[in-house]
Design a protein around this motif. Structure first.
Motif, short mmCIF file in Angstrom:
data_model
loop_
_atom_site.label_atom_id
_atom_site.label_comp_id
_atom_site.label_asym_id
_atom_site.label_seq_id
_atom_site.Cartn_x
_atom_site.Cartn_y
_atom_site.Cartn_z
N ASP A 296 0.80 -1.23 0.00
CA ASP A 296 0.00 0.00 0.00
C ASP A 296 0.83 1.28 0.00
N ASP A 297 2.05 1.20 0.57
CA ASP A 297 2.84 2.43 0.73
C ASP A 297 3.75 2.65 -0.48
N PHE A 298 3.15 2.66 -1.65
CA PHE A 298 3.92 2.77 -2.89
C PHE A 298 3.03 3.48 -3.91
N ILE A 299 3.60 4.44 -4.63
CA ILE A 299 2.78 5.20 -5.59
C ILE A 299 2.49 4.34 -6.82
N LEU A 300 1.23 4.32 -7.19
CA LEU A 300 0.86 3.59 -8.41
C LEU A 300 0.10 4.56 -9.32
N ILE A 301 0.79 4.99 -10.37
CA ILE A 301 0.16 5.90 -11.34
C ILE A 301 -0.38 5.04 -12.49
N TYR A 302 -1.57 5.34 -12.92
CA TYR A 302 -2.08 4.66 -14.11
C TYR A 302 -2.27 5.72 -15.18
N ARG A 303 -1.63 5.52 -16.35
CA ARG A 303 -1.78 6.49 -17.45
C ARG A 303 -2.91 6.01 -18.34
N LEU A 304 -3.96 6.80 -18.35
CA LEU A 304 -5.22 6.39 -18.95
C LEU A 304 -5.50 7.22 -20.20
N SER A 305 -5.82 6.56 -21.29
CA SER A 305 -6.07 7.27 -22.54
C SER A 305 -7.44 7.94 -22.46
N MET A 306 -7.45 9.26 -22.40
CA MET A 306 -8.72 9.98 -22.23
C MET A 306 -9.33 10.41 -23.55
N ILE A 307 -8.52 10.46 -24.59
CA ILE A 307 -9.05 10.75 -25.93
C ILE A 307 -8.11 10.02 -26.90
N ASP A 308 -8.60 8.96 -27.53
CA ASP A 308 -7.73 8.09 -28.32
C ASP A 308 -7.32 8.71 -29.66
N LEU A 309 -8.19 9.55 -30.22
CA LEU A 309 -7.94 10.20 -31.52
C LEU A 309 -7.74 9.19 -32.65
N VAL A 310 -8.35 8.01 -32.50
CA VAL A 310 -8.38 7.03 -33.59
C VAL A 310 -9.84 6.60 -33.76
N PRO A 311 -10.20 6.15 -34.96
CA PRO A 311 -11.58 5.71 -35.17
C PRO A 311 -11.91 4.54 -34.23
N ASP A 312 -13.14 4.47 -33.78
CA ASP A 312 -13.60 3.39 -32.88
C ASP A 312 -12.81 3.35 -31.58
N GLY A 313 -12.37 4.49 -31.10
CA GLY A 313 -11.68 4.52 -29.81
C GLY A 313 -12.69 4.41 -28.68
N SER A 314 -12.20 4.67 -27.47
CA SER A 314 -13.07 4.56 -26.30
C SER A 314 -14.11 5.67 -26.30
N THR A 315 -15.30 5.35 -25.80
CA THR A 315 -16.32 6.38 -25.59
C THR A 315 -16.00 7.08 -24.26
N TRP A 316 -16.61 8.23 -24.05
CA TRP A 316 -16.36 8.93 -22.78
C TRP A 316 -16.89 8.11 -21.60
N ASP A 317 -18.05 7.47 -21.78
CA ASP A 317 -18.58 6.64 -20.69
C ASP A 317 -17.58 5.54 -20.32
N GLU A 318 -16.94 4.98 -21.33
CA GLU A 318 -15.95 3.93 -21.05
C GLU A 318 -14.74 4.50 -20.31
N VAL A 319 -14.32 5.72 -20.71
CA VAL A 319 -13.19 6.36 -20.03
C VAL A 319 -13.51 6.54 -18.54
N VAL A 320 -14.71 7.03 -18.27
CA VAL A 320 -15.10 7.29 -16.87
C VAL A 320 -15.21 5.96 -16.11
N GLN A 321 -15.83 4.98 -16.76
CA GLN A 321 -15.98 3.66 -16.12
C GLN A 321 -14.62 3.06 -15.79
N LEU A 322 -13.70 3.17 -16.73
CA LEU A 322 -12.36 2.62 -16.52
C LEU A 322 -11.65 3.38 -15.39
N ALA A 323 -11.75 4.71 -15.40
CA ALA A 323 -11.06 5.51 -14.38
C ALA A 323 -11.53 5.09 -12.98
N LYS A 324 -12.83 4.95 -12.83
CA LYS A 324 -13.37 4.57 -11.51
C LYS A 324 -12.89 3.17 -11.12
#
Ligand code: NAP
Ligand code: SF4
Length: 673
Positions: A208-236
């Protein structure tokens, strides 16, 4: 009292408190692959001394198949762990904190061993990946968790799990790279299973005492990328799985939209991170094109994020944070987002450095040590080479006089900053002005230095730059023929139809300049830039591409850009930015013609030879951008008198002249005088 109250607010992560809101983002420098670990350690330690809150290393491969290229660095053996320990020890001794990025490239691996959710080749790698079976997936997760445990053993303060930019974890999330029908594909709950399992297993491996950063793609800029709902769901879900910080990823590497180049407006994507604020309770980091403390403060003050990530600005100036804290932001060498010495080097398998700071990643071999015997030094020419030599020599304690025949400093930089999309050069010239004053360089503007004026100096540095090459085209003396200097620097009148002779860097810049109306630049207007490139909103289109595509404004002029070589115009521009310049000119309707011969200039325009006969390029103005020749007039006059001088920059070699070589040559000379 700090000038940047939001930037310098400590950030409590529970087991540790970061002193400020600045994250040095991950960059692949190629240093680890040199095997010169004292050099790696010095690179990071110097940035820790510079006061950054938390640094992230370049991507480390969790296993051989996940490396970005064969031989990519990772933590595979006890010796690797010991080497990394030398880095973390140096950073901690300097009072800093450092997290190791774990980067699994998936189908982006430049290797026949590439693995991915499905066997779909990426457009940016020649190698089709193998689709993983259940055991293969388990191995990847286990290897990533093991890499995290080894990072802790090596003394890192945390890890960043690279889940964006179209790499392995990201490839599981979207259907265009994940066609699986088992529990790792199909519905979004299945597609996000792998990233979540990775985060859970990494958290379990590191405690628990260790930083864990997750780099999350918030806008893929490619066709058929993630929807915003998926981004939020994944972040949570990533937060629940154990991440302590969420970092923003913008665009897959295969996206055809620039995301970090200099023509991208500053803080162009902070609005994306802001959409996620309030959806999670862990700190959110925003990134991309944030390069000054003012911009960083602004995005934090506006509530776009809890922290800002800057990466290349720490190549340009290792002491960015300390200088900001001390109210010396004008002294921060600015990253101009050119990519010329960092990303372009990486793609050429060379160690990254920085155009404005040749010491970046050369901290152990290029040192600006105090001069043992201060000398009187004259530098002639305040372009990039002369400025660089003058400042390094002055920093070392020499008494420097800088002669410049123009009424302002900058040389070719002064022209570059007038090009729409190259506004960052304003900041660089302003920085040089600040530093000349701070280091006490006696700057004589409007001063032609002749051999008499240079007598009496201990050293003379000639950085007189270049003269435009005379292409010798029949009829070029006509009044409708201009040089690029007339156009870019002297504000000459230019007609509605233009033919540009020469499609090198300056020909491209001139076309860009003339296709715009005065004061117009998409780089200074985010809404315009998003329209130009077709950047929409992931809440409206999956991946965030605008459904209507790019919508450029009508150009100011009809332009034809010509070259004699048969190759694609712009082929020799920057490795990672040439495609952007070509795409911009295409969008502005610039016609590019290769393989032509110049017959003569006539009142109606430019007569060319195409191989199929003569053709008239109808033009009201013809602009000559035919390259440059060294301006050695002063160097030759000194040599004729037997006076020795150091000749640098364009005055030395004009061929393939660019600011990177000029600044590097100036700094290296300044370090040895
Ligand atoms: P350049 O890149 O060497 O290009 C010179 C152009 O002139 C070429 O297109 C060349 O093509 C043509 N040319 C050469 N000799 C000619 C002749 N005798 N008659 C007619 N055309 C001739 O030089 P530059 O455009 O002046 O740029 C100088 C340097 O500045 C570049 O090398 C670059 O590093 C830097 N720069 C870069 C950028 C950028 O990357 N965006 C922007 C500005 C400047 P042909 O010989 O095929 O006709
Ligand atoms: Fe920034 Fe250019 Fe330096 Fe890279 S080379 S860090 S983009 S200034």
């Amino acid at each position: 009292m700090t000038h940047y109250p939001h930037l310098f607010r400590p950030l409590d992560l529970g087991h540790v408190t970061l002193p400020n809101r600045v994250l040095m983002g991950s960059m692949h420098t190629g240093l680890e692959e040199t095997g010169d670990w004292p050099r790696v350690a010095r690179f990071y330690a110097e940035r820790a001394e510079g006061g950054v809150g938390l640094m992230v290393t370049g991507g480390m491969a969790p296993n051989r198949e996940g490396g970005v290229f064969p031989g990519a660095a990772g933590l595979f053996t006890a010796a690797d762990i010991a080497n990394h320990r030398s880095v973390t020890d140096a950073v901690h001794a300097a009072g800093g904190r450092i997290a190791m990025q774990i980067l699994h490239a998936g189908r982006y691996a430049y290797s026949p061993d590439a693995v991915a959710p499905s066997a779909i080749k990426s457009p940016i790698s020649p190698f089709p990946p193998k689709a993983l079976d259940e055991a293969g997936i388990e191995k990847q997760i286990a290897d990533i968790a093991t890499a995290a445990a080894r990072a802790r053993e090596a003394g890192y303060d945390g890890v960043e799990v690279m889940g964006s930019e179209g790499y392995f974890l990201n490839q599981f999330l979207v259907r265009h790279t994940n066609r699986r029908e088992d529990r790792w594909g199909g519905a979004f709950d299945n597609r996000m299973r792998l990233p979540l399992e990775v985060v859970r297993r990494v958290r379990a491996a590191v405690g628990d005492d260790f930083i864990l950063i997750y780099r999350l793609s918030m806008i893929d800029l490619v066709p058929d990328g993630s929807t915003w709902d998926e981004v939020v769901q994944l972040a949570k879900a990533v937060e629940r799985a154990g991440a302590s910080i969420l970092n923003t990823g913008i665009g897959w590497h295969e996206a055809r939209i620039p995301t970090i180049a200099t023509s991208v407006p500053r803080r162009a994507f902070a609005w994306v991170t802001k959409k996620l604020m309030g959806e999670v309770s862990v700190p959110l980091v925003t990134s991309n094109r944030i390069n000054t403390p003012e911009v960083a403060e602004e995005v934090l003050a506006e509530g776009c994020a809890d922290m800002v990530s800057m990466a290349r600005p720490f190549l340009a100036d290792s002491h960015f944070v300390r200088k900001a804290a001390e109210g010396r932001s004008g002294q921060i060498a600015p990253c101009i987002a050119c990519n010329q010495a960092c990303l372009d080097h990486t793609f050429q398998m060379k160690v990254a450095t920085c155009l404005v700071n040749p010491r970046a990643a050369h901290e152990t071999d290029l040192r600006y040590q105090p001069a043992t015997q201060p000398r009187r030094i004259a530098v002639v020419g305040a372009g990039p080479a002369g400025l660089s030599a003058a400042l390094v020599a002055a920093e070392r304690g020499h008494a420097v006089t800088l002669f410049e025949k123009a009424e302002r400093i900058g040389g070719q930089l002064d022209m570059a900053r007038r090009i729409p999309g190259k506004e960052e050069f304003h900041g660089l010239v302003a920085h040089y002005e600040t530093m000349l004053a701070a280091l006490g360089v006696e700057t004589r503007l409007g001063a032609m230095a002749d051999p008499e004026a240079l007598a009496g100096y201990d050293d003379v540095v000639i950085a007189t730059g270049v003269l435009p090459r005379d292409p010798g085209i029949d009829g070029q003396e006509a009044p409708h023929v201009l040089s690029y200097i007339d156009v870019l620097q002297n504000g000459a009148e230019v007609g509605a139809r233009v033919a540009i002779v020469g499609a090198g860097g300056i020909g491209f810049d001139t076309a860009q300049f003339l296709a715009h109306r005065p004061g117009e630049s998409a780089t200074l207007d985010l809404a315009h830039w998003r329209r130009l490139w077709g950047v929409g909103d992931p809440a409206e289109t999956p991946g965030g591409l605008a459904p209507e595509g790019p919508r450029p404004d009508a150009p100011a002029r009809r332009i034809t850009l010509l070259q004699r070589k048969a190759e694609k115009p712009g082929k020799r521009l920057g490795k990672t930015t040439g495609w952007i310049h070509r795409a911009e000119l295409r969008m502005l309707g610039v016609e590019m013609r290769a393989g032509v011969g110049y017959r003569r200039i006539v009142p109606e325009g430019l007569l060319i030879e195409t191989g199929q006969g003569e053709e008239l390029i109808a033009a009201d103005t013809i602009v000559l951008c035919a390259g440059q020749e060294p301006d050695r007039r002063l160097a030759d006059a000194l040599a004729a008198r037997g006076t020795s001088a150091h000749v640098i920059g364009g005055a030395d070699v004009a061929l393939e002249l660019d600011a990177k070589r000029a600044i590097d040559q100036g700094a290296r000379l300044g370090a040895t005088l």
